[in-house]
Design a protein around this motif. Structure first.
Motif, short mmCIF file in Angstrom:
data_model
loop_
_atom_site.label_atom_id
_atom_site.label_comp_id
_atom_site.label_asym_id
_atom_site.label_seq_id
_atom_site.Cartn_x
_atom_site.Cartn_y
_atom_site.Cartn_z
N MET A 67 0.84 -1.19 0.00
CA MET A 67 0.00 0.00 0.00
C MET A 67 0.88 1.23 0.00
SD MET A 67 -2.96 1.35 -0.02
CE MET A 67 -4.05 0.01 0.43
N LYS A 68 0.56 2.17 -0.86
CA LYS A 68 1.30 3.42 -0.90
C LYS A 68 0.32 4.58 -0.81
CE LYS A 68 5.12 1.49 -3.54
NZ LYS A 68 6.06 1.70 -4.68
N ARG A 122 10.25 0.49 4.57
CA ARG A 122 9.16 -0.19 5.28
C ARG A 122 7.81 0.34 4.83
NH1 ARG A 122 8.99 -3.59 9.61
NH2 ARG A 122 6.98 -3.75 10.68
N ASP A 123 6.90 -0.59 4.60
CA ASP A 123 5.51 -0.24 4.30
C ASP A 123 4.78 -0.12 5.63
OD1 ASP A 123 2.94 0.05 3.44
OD2 ASP A 123 2.87 -1.76 2.22
N PHE A 124 4.96 1.03 6.29
CA PHE A 124 4.40 1.20 7.62
C PHE A 124 2.88 1.32 7.61
CE2 PHE A 124 6.16 5.29 6.18
CZ PHE A 124 5.00 6.04 6.08
N VAL A 125 2.31 1.59 6.45
CA VAL A 125 0.85 1.62 6.35
C VAL A 125 0.28 0.22 6.54
CG1 VAL A 125 -1.11 2.15 4.86
CG2 VAL A 125 0.89 3.64 4.85
N HIS A 155 -3.62 10.07 3.09
CA HIS A 155 -3.79 8.63 2.91
C HIS A 155 -5.22 8.25 3.27
CE1 HIS A 155 -3.47 4.33 3.87
NE2 HIS A 155 -2.62 4.34 2.87
N LYS A 156 -5.72 7.17 2.69
CA LYS A 156 -7.12 6.83 2.90
C LYS A 156 -7.40 6.29 4.30
CE LYS A 156 -7.07 2.12 0.99
NZ LYS A 156 -7.71 1.22 -0.01
N GLU A 157 -6.36 5.99 5.09
CA GLU A 157 -6.56 5.55 6.47
C GLU A 157 -5.74 6.42 7.43
OE1 GLU A 157 -6.21 1.34 7.13
OE2 GLU A 157 -6.78 0.90 5.07
N PRO A 158 -5.97 7.71 7.46
CA PRO A 158 -5.15 8.60 8.28
C PRO A 158 -5.23 8.30 9.77
CG PRO A 158 -7.10 9.73 7.47
CD PRO A 158 -7.04 8.44 6.74
N ALA A 159 -6.41 7.93 10.24
CA ALA A 159 -6.55 7.64 11.67
C ALA A 159 -5.70 6.43 12.07
CB ALA A 159 -8.01 7.40 12.03
N MET A 184 -8.89 15.06 -1.73
CA MET A 184 -8.23 14.19 -0.76
C MET A 184 -7.37 14.97 0.23
SD MET A 184 -5.08 12.37 -2.85
CE MET A 184 -6.09 11.78 -4.21
N ARG A 185 -7.32 16.28 0.09
CA ARG A 185 -6.46 17.10 0.96
C ARG A 185 -7.20 17.45 2.25
NH1 ARG A 185 -3.18 22.30 -1.29
NH2 ARG A 185 -3.33 20.97 -3.15
#
Length: 216
Positions: free
Chosen positions: A25-26, A112-115, A137-141, A176-177
């Motif tokens: 995921m990026k 690392r893909d920390f997402v 990102h689509k999962e900011p929380a 998305m901002r």
């Protein structure tokens, strides 16, 4: 859509179309500037000082190191280790090379893909965390929750993002901002405390927010 790297996310953020399957995921593309342009948007040491990160910091994690714009400045004030994470190997290599050239030895730059995988850091182990230009990102929380997990009680999370303004020369698409109020809501949802006095204007094109992890 052009691939760009995560950090500091954008500009500290790597991106691919969301339809891409089978890849890590990026972060969604905001159009990463060239390094010279990106570096010109900030005085890194001054920004860190605004957040109170010019003293008393031992270990710090940077979610998306990008060109290392803030990494090297953080290394100057961290008594311990700066964990600089990015999904893009090229960005990590750039940071490692800059550290070698500057004689900096307290940066651990890691691909690392920390997402998808988290930071890999221990609970309650960091004195500060940086989420710079990555909360579109689509999962900011989820990113903020990971920051909360690795931070020590009463430690801080520093957030920077592009102003919610379509005239900025770069940055994510407006749909998305996130506005500052959205970031504050996500931070509180993750479990952080926020005081309105810790909202900062970072001209020419960014804002900053300082969150704190509760003692309990």
């Amino acid at each position: 859509m052009r691939l760009v790297s995560i950090h500091g996310a954008i500009e500290h953020s790597t991106v691919v179309p969301e339809s891409t399957k089978g890849n890590p995921m990026k972060v969604r593309d905001s159009g990463m500037p060239e390094e010279e342009m990106w570096a010109g948007f900030f005085d890194p040491a001054k920004v860190l000082a605004i957040f109170g990160l010019d003293r008393g910091v031992e270990n710090l994690v940077e979610f998306g190191c990008g060109y290392g714009t803030f990494t090297l400045a953080a290394a100057e004030i961290a008594a311990g280790t700066v964990h600089a994470l990015d999904i893009e190997p090229e960005m990590v290599s750039i940071v490692q090379q800059k550290c070698r050239e500057a004689g900096i030895t307290n940066v651990q730059a890691t691909v690392r893909d920390f997402v998808a995988e988290g930071t890999g850091l221990a609970d309650n182990s960091m004195d500060a965390a940086l989420l710079f230009n990555i909360l579109h990102h689509k999962e900011p929380a989820a990113l903020m929750k990971e920051a909360l997990r690795v931070l020590k009680p009463n430690s801080i999370l520093a957030v920077i993002h592009w102003d919610y303004d379509p005239t900025t020369p770069r940055g994510p698409a407006m749909e998305m901002r996130p506005r500052p109020e959205q970031c504050i809501e996500w931070g509180k949802e993750a479990g952080f405390l926020f005081n309105e006095r810790n909202r900062y204007d970072l001209p020419p094109y960014h804002y900053g927010l300082l969150f704190r992890k509760p003692f309990t």
